[in-house]
Scaffold this motif. Sequence first.
Motif, mmCIF file in Angstrom:
data_model
loop_
_atom_site.group_PDB
_atom_site.id
_atom_site.type_symbol
_atom_site.label_atom_id
_atom_site.label_comp_id
_atom_site.label_asym_id
_atom_site.label_seq_id
_atom_site.Cartn_x
_atom_site.Cartn_y
_atom_site.Cartn_z
ATOM 1 N N HIS A 1 -24.187 39.776 77.773
ATOM 2 C CA HIS A 1 -24.568 40.659 78.880
ATOM 3 C C HIS A 1 -25.866 41.378 78.554
ATOM 4 N N ALA A 2 -25.980 41.889 77.332
ATOM 5 C CA ALA A 2 -27.189 42.506 76.765
ATOM 6 C C ALA A 2 -27.463 43.937 77.235
ATOM 7 N N ASP A 3 -26.585 44.511 78.066
ATOM 8 C CA ASP A 3 -26.831 45.883 78.521
ATOM 9 C C ASP A 3 -25.519 46.566 78.904
ATOM 10 N N VAL A 4 -24.572 46.603 77.964
ATOM 11 C CA VAL A 4 -23.251 47.167 78.243
ATOM 12 C C VAL A 4 -23.288 48.697 78.085
ATOM 13 N N ILE A 5 -24.219 49.332 78.788
ATOM 14 C CA ILE A 5 -24.296 50.794 78.750
ATOM 15 C C ILE A 5 -23.246 51.372 79.698
ATOM 16 N N ARG A 6 -23.061 52.670 79.640
ATOM 17 C CA ARG A 6 -21.949 53.308 80.345
ATOM 18 C C ARG A 6 -21.978 53.093 81.851
ATOM 19 N N THR A 7 -23.165 53.146 82.443
ATOM 20 C CA THR A 7 -23.251 52.996 83.895
ATOM 21 C C THR A 7 -23.041 51.566 84.356
ATOM 22 N N ASN A 8 -22.990 50.619 83.440
ATOM 23 C CA ASN A 8 -22.734 49.227 83.797
ATOM 24 C C ASN A 8 -21.279 48.829 83.592
ATOM 25 N N VAL A 9 -20.431 49.810 83.309
ATOM 26 C CA VAL A 9 -18.994 49.582 83.191
ATOM 27 C C VAL A 9 -18.318 50.463 84.236
ATOM 28 N N MET A 10 -17.711 49.837 85.227
ATOM 29 C CA MET A 10 -17.071 50.579 86.310
ATOM 30 C C MET A 10 -15.578 50.729 86.043
ATOM 31 N N LEU A 11 -15.061 51.923 86.321
ATOM 32 C CA LEU A 11 -13.635 52.202 86.192
ATOM 33 C C LEU A 11 -13.074 52.434 87.587
ATOM 34 N N GLY A 12 -12.098 51.636 87.965
ATOM 35 C CA GLY A 12 -11.549 51.748 89.309
ATOM 36 C C GLY A 12 -10.062 51.467 89.336
ATOM 37 N N PRO A 13 -9.498 51.368 90.528
ATOM 38 C CA PRO A 13 -8.053 51.142 90.671
ATOM 39 C C PRO A 13 -7.571 49.868 89.986
ATOM 40 N N GLU A 14 -8.451 48.869 89.901
ATOM 41 C CA GLU A 14 -8.050 47.606 89.282
ATOM 42 C C GLU A 14 -8.439 47.519 87.806
ATOM 43 N N GLY A 15 -8.929 48.629 87.244
ATOM 44 C CA GLY A 15 -9.269 48.648 85.831
ATOM 45 C C GLY A 15 -10.759 48.691 85.584
ATOM 46 N N MET A 16 -11.172 48.062 84.513
ATOM 47 C CA MET A 16 -12.552 48.094 84.042
ATOM 48 C C MET A 16 -13.294 46.839 84.491
ATOM 49 N N THR A 17 -14.491 47.029 85.043
ATOM 50 C CA THR A 17 -15.296 45.900 85.523
ATOM 51 C C THR A 17 -16.714 46.025 84.989
ATOM 52 N N LEU A 18 -17.260 44.917 84.523
ATOM 53 C CA LEU A 18 -18.616 44.892 83.979
ATOM 54 C C LEU A 18 -19.586 44.440 85.070
#
Length: 322
Positions: free
Chosen positions: A201-218
């Motif tokens: 992915h090369a850019d797994v910073i915090r704003t590129n990881v979403m937390l929602g009802p279905e869990g974690m999404t990149l």
Amino acid sequence: MSARDAAQAQAALAHWGSLGAPLRLVWQSENVVYETTLRDGTRAALRLHRPGYQGREGIEVELEWCERLAAAGVPVAQPIRAINGRLTAGLGGRVVSCLRWIEGTPMGQADEPLAGSAVAARAVELGGLIAALHDASDAGACPAPFTRKPWDADALLGDQPRWGRFWENPALSVEERALLLDARELARGILAQARDFGPIHADVIRTNVMLGPEGMTLIDFDDSGPGWRLYDLASALIQSWGDPAMGQQARALVQGYAARRDLPADQARLLPLFVALRAFASAGWVITRAPGDATRGAAYAKRAVEAGQALLSGRPLWEGAP
């Protein structure tokens, strides 16, 4: 909102059979992103890609990879194909793509302390997600050929690094530039020890990881390409630089990753090197991508110098690091 961007976004909707659908600007940086609802009721993110960084072919390879990853069960942003079946549309020299909307909020912000944050609490889970991404890619989810620019030694440490000549950051003193050049040479030698190289992915910073009802999404695979897998773990760590709990986060990431994917001890010990490489890259990025942001330029330069000093002295970059 740029009137030209808004006009291009409106015109682009025709490629998804939804001309006249509502648009709401939600992100304006290197890419411009609008929230919309397509004619069939699908909530989507319409993305206008930054000109000149990735060509249309490269963006379509990225989106095909995401499509395959999603089919393999990896939670990533899912592309929506245009009515002609393509993953992108070309519009006035701009490449446009459309993704299924992801409900949720980013894992965190760059300046958020680790204590009590989702970044720390869910680091094991994130390590597992990164491992799942790498496993699925090796199992056939990655298109072949993977025509994306690599994050190899030249891209990170060559004469013309991908994100800029970090040792020329204007916030550096003459002495600091010399130190970074020395650290660059040392890093190149150590880098030869790394083995696991493939799609990242090369850019797994915090704003590129979403937390929602279905869990974690990149999300946001804009910088993706072939590279060392440890660089993904490093990019997940870089925004915790200097935080007292950085070592705790690093150990949790490695724990989650190693529970799913083989990570030999001699490779895990290279993680501090890759965090330093990301610090160097960011000091170059700010020169080319945010040249008017003197505050951030100075902060990234300082972080790169600290990383270079640690490498040259053999000091750990965080408490508990090898």
